[in-house]
Scaffold this active site. Structure first.
Site, PDB file in Angstrom:
ATOM      1  N   HIS A 284       0.909  -0.953   0.038  1.00 21.82           N
ATOM      2  CA  HIS A 284       0.143   0.050  -0.011  1.00 21.82           C
ATOM      3  C   HIS A 284       0.982   1.309  -0.100  1.00 21.82           C
ATOM      4  CE1 HIS A 284      -3.179   2.556   2.285  1.00 21.82           C
ATOM      5  NE2 HIS A 284      -2.130   3.336   2.135  1.00 21.82           N
TER       6      HIS A 284
ATOM      7  N   ASP B 195     -10.902  -3.568  -2.994  1.00 16.67           N
ATOM      8  CA  ASP B 195     -10.487  -2.682  -1.657  1.00 16.67           C
ATOM      9  C   ASP B 195     -12.033  -2.857  -0.680  1.00 16.67           C
ATOM     10  OD1 ASP B 195      -9.051  -2.037   0.472  1.00 16.67           O
ATOM     11  OD2 ASP B 195      -8.497  -0.114  -0.657  1.00 16.67           O
TER      12      ASP B 195
END
Lengths: 432, 314
Positions: A186, A312
């Site tokens: 990330h 996500d």
């Protein structure tokens, strides 16, 4: 929601098999016996006493996979559980999901992965857990990757947070190489985003909200690409959102760096303009970017720089999102709107063909994770998503299977919806 | 023209006609404030809650006085901590207040968009008394009223806003309102305190205070918050004052008359030289008086719009 049934003898009549590589379609019936594809082609059984399903108008593709979801179990079962998450996945057309390890406790130990697998045992949806890169997701010491791979981990990520320490990221990429598993990062340079709640740009300027600049993502992407090149490790960049990041990845791939990446439906659909009005359902991380960034991620999908579409899916309780914008947590749910947004935005938007789009949701994530290819062929285990590609439907968040409602797409008209699923010896016929 | 808004959340998007109506109405109330008994019974039927989640003396007092001058019933409370820390959500706090049959909620909050959020959960009218770094519409209006008084017009007026633009809700409300009224706006401050892409507001940007002074008819000098230094946005108050402090010397160098506004509270000797704040150039105390008049106008117009909304047949 109706339950999946054992696929003892199920005949899907009149579907079209879509070849994800060539885009060619083949009219066929599919007979499934005890979870295995027993027959393809024109199938006429005069005295068929199994389940006969008229699948006219549908297309059949290898079961869809969402390789980036948060199921919140263990820890926040009020927000989502493996069971509710699997239902949401089914409603979205997925037969497989990869839950991220930022649970409580963190999925950095065999026991947590065992627990997840046990919870998903009887589900139609298959769980391929992603384990933490570092112990406790603290970013200090790498987790026991060998044992985690043995326990079923398909990749490693501290998602929600970047692996900020470059030395830890280096060792993680090196160590994960032994198992052929990617490290998923990330990408966010935290000192540049401190306090930020949305994309830094004219919209944040006008709203008076602290911004997170695109370069905060790009600096971390650049670092990771250099580390991947240096170590020869397998890198996967989660939720790419900026034009600069797409370009960095494009160049690295051209140089032969082993990097793959994904984009979310919200990042190829919405811009930071959506934040005007301060709806916390437009707050996510990475934040919604500008129109130029949306164009860039679409171009990245088109030229193959971005291989995967992943949602996500990040459930947050209503009371946590119904607050002032700055106080709300980042993230939206996506499992149930992903397919419809892909068809509306990418296929209708002439970014990808239907086959290319669905490949990014099935074969591509499996390839990234090194999982065996799913084939719709005689004798294979039936892992199939049947899609009604023409149906238009309106998103109604009150009807979500997810336990949460945090979506910016409520009221949107989407195209394409799951018709039926087969996997793990079960089949499910969607009823809306 | 009829005022049709249900809430006053921001000046962005307000038309010249709407702004003019508010300012004209404020003028009539300014006249009321000069009377021996500065009070009218207009809003006797109205109940207002002033909910301040952030410390404020001036704005809160100004709203309370405006409400009293209009004979509204009012309750005020200061929530010292944010709703999150208290454990009660902002929505719950506000709905509880509303359940006590309040018609309007004046809210000051450290989070941008908090009034917008409330306007979606409440039937009451919401007045933004400052939301984070976003807007402070009644401050923008009182600044415009003060300038219109001084110059007799806003059209074509050149207003420089000086200081920490990035974190200033006063700057945002001023620039939206002034531009809608046909004034020209220039923003002046250190690069680190100007938000990105500020030019897209349709304003000029400079980092040279002398240039701003020689261009402007009026300076709106913003308060510099000392904690921004800790965040590394400028090196020291000393250097800030040297580069961006408004001083008599600078005005003399420019050799022109200029009007100085400041939203208060003043850091004397930082953004403005102490003596200058009290000088013939300053309209700072006019601003404070006009603040009450402008808030009376806003309360009055929103109350009128509510009446129209509640019984459209009348």
């Amino acid at each position: 929601m109706n339950q999946p049934q054992p696929a003892r003898e199920v005949l899907f009549k009149g579907t079209r098999l879509l070849d994800l590589d060539t885009g060619s379609e083949q009219h066929t019936d599919i007979l499934i016996v005890d979870g295995v594809i027993a027959e393809l082609g024109q199938i006429d059984i005069p005295t068929f006493d199994g389940e006969l399903i008229d699948a006219g108008g549908t297309i059949a593709v290898p079961g869809l996979m969402d390789m980036h979801v948060h199921l919140r179990e263990p820890g926040r079962e009020d927000e989502e559980t493996v069971e509710s998450g699997c239902r949401a996945a089914m409603a979205g057309g997925f037969t497989a999901v990869c839950p991220m390890p930022n649970t409580d406790p963190v999925a950095d130990k065999r026991e947590v992965l065992d627990f997840l697998k046990e919870r998903a045992r009887d589900q139609l949806v298959e769980l391929f857990p992603i384990a933490a890169v570092s112990k406790g997701r603290k970013g200090e010491e790498i987790a026991e990757m060998g044992e985690l791979v043995d326990a079923g981990a398909v990749a490693f990520s501290d998602d929600g947070d970047p692996v900020h320490n470059a030395a830890v990221m280096r060792r993680a990429l090196e160590y994960a190489k032994m198992f052929g598993r990617p490290v998923i990062d990330h990408c966010q340079e935290l000192t540049l985003t401190a306090g930020g709640v949305m994309n830094e740009g004219f919209v944040s300027t006008n709203l008076g909200l602290p911004g997170m600049p695109a370069i905060a993502e790009e600096i971390m992407v650049a670092r990771d690409l250099l580390l991947a090149k240096f170590t020869g490790g397998r890198l996967h960049i989660a939720h790419v959102s900026t034009a600069g990041a797409v370009e960095l990845i494009r160049r690295a791939r051209a140089e032969g760096v082993q990097v793959t990446c994904e984009v979310t439906p919200h990042h190829f659909t919405l811009t930071d303009q959506a934040v005007v009005g301060f709806d916390a359902n437009t707050k996510m991380n990475p934040p919604l970017r500008t129109a130029a960034d949306v164009e860039a991620v679409r171009a990245g999908l088109r030229d193959g720089t971005i291989q995967v579409i992943a949602s996500d899916h990040a459930p947050h309780a209503v009371e946590e999102k119904e607050v002032e914008f700055a106080a709300a947590p980042f993230g939206i749910i996506g499992l149930e709107t992903s397919l419809g947004l892909v068809l509306r935005e990418l296929v209708d938007g002439k970014v990808l063909s239907l086959a290319q789009a669905l490949k990014a949701m099935s074969a591509a994530p499996r390839a990234v994770l090194g999982l065996p290819e799913v084939k719709i062929a005689k004798g294979a285990m039936a892992n199939v998503t049947f899609i009604d590609p023409q149906v238009e439907w309106v998103v109604d968040k009150s009807r979500f299977q997810s336990r949460c409602r945090n979506t910016p797409f409520h009221g949107w008209t989407l195209r394409g919806r799951v018709f039926a699923l087969c996997n793990k010896g079960l089949y499910w016929r969607a009823r809306w | 023209m009829e005022f049709r808004r249900r809430h006053l959340l921001e000046l962005e998007g307000m038309s010249r006609e709407e702004l003019t109506l508010i300012l004209d109405t404020a003028e009539t109330f300014r006249e009321v404030l000069e009377r021996p008994i500065p009070k009218v019974p207009t809003l006797r039927a109205l109940t207002v809650a002033n909910v301040f989640f952030e410390p404020s003396t001036r704005t809160r007092l100004s709203f309370e006085l405006a409400e009293k001058r209009l004979s509204a019933d009012l309750v005020s409370f200061a929530a010292a901590t944010s709703s999150v820390l208290k454990g009660e959500t902002l929505k719950d706090t506000a709905r509880n207040i509303e359940a006590m049959k309040v018609d309007m909620v004046v809210i000051r909050h450290s989070a941008a968009g908090a009034p917008h959020f409330l306007s979606r959960c409440l039937g009451a009218s919401v007045i933004n008394a400052g939301d984070g770094c976003h807007e402070h519409p009644t401050q923008g209006l009182l600044d415009m009223m003060t300038l219109r008084h001084k110059f007799g017009r806003l059209e074509g007026l050149k207003v420089a806003i000086v200081g920490d633009i990035e974190h200033s809700r006063v700057a945002r409300s001023n620039l939206h309102g002034l531009r809608a009224m046909g004034a020209e706006v220039l923003l002046c401050g250190p690069t680190t305190l100007l938000p990105v892409e500020a030019e897209r507001w349709g304003v000029q940007v400079t980092h040279d205070l002398d240039e701003a002074i020689s261009w402007a008819d009026a300076l709106n000098v913003l308060r510099i918050q000392k904690e921004r230094q800790g965040a590394g946005l400028f090196p020291s108050l000393r250097e800030y004052h040297a580069r961006f402090g408004v001083t008599r010397r600078r005005l003399e160098r420019a050799g022109k008359e200029i009007t100085i506004l400041h939203p208060g509270p003043i850091n004397r000797g930082v953004e403005i030289e102490s003596d200058l704040a009290d000088s013939e150039f300053s309209v700072i105390l006019d601003q404070v008086t006009n603040g009450v008049a402008v808030r009376m106008a806003v309360l009055y117009l929103l109350a009128g719009a509510r009446g129209a909304l509640e019984s459209p047949s009348q």
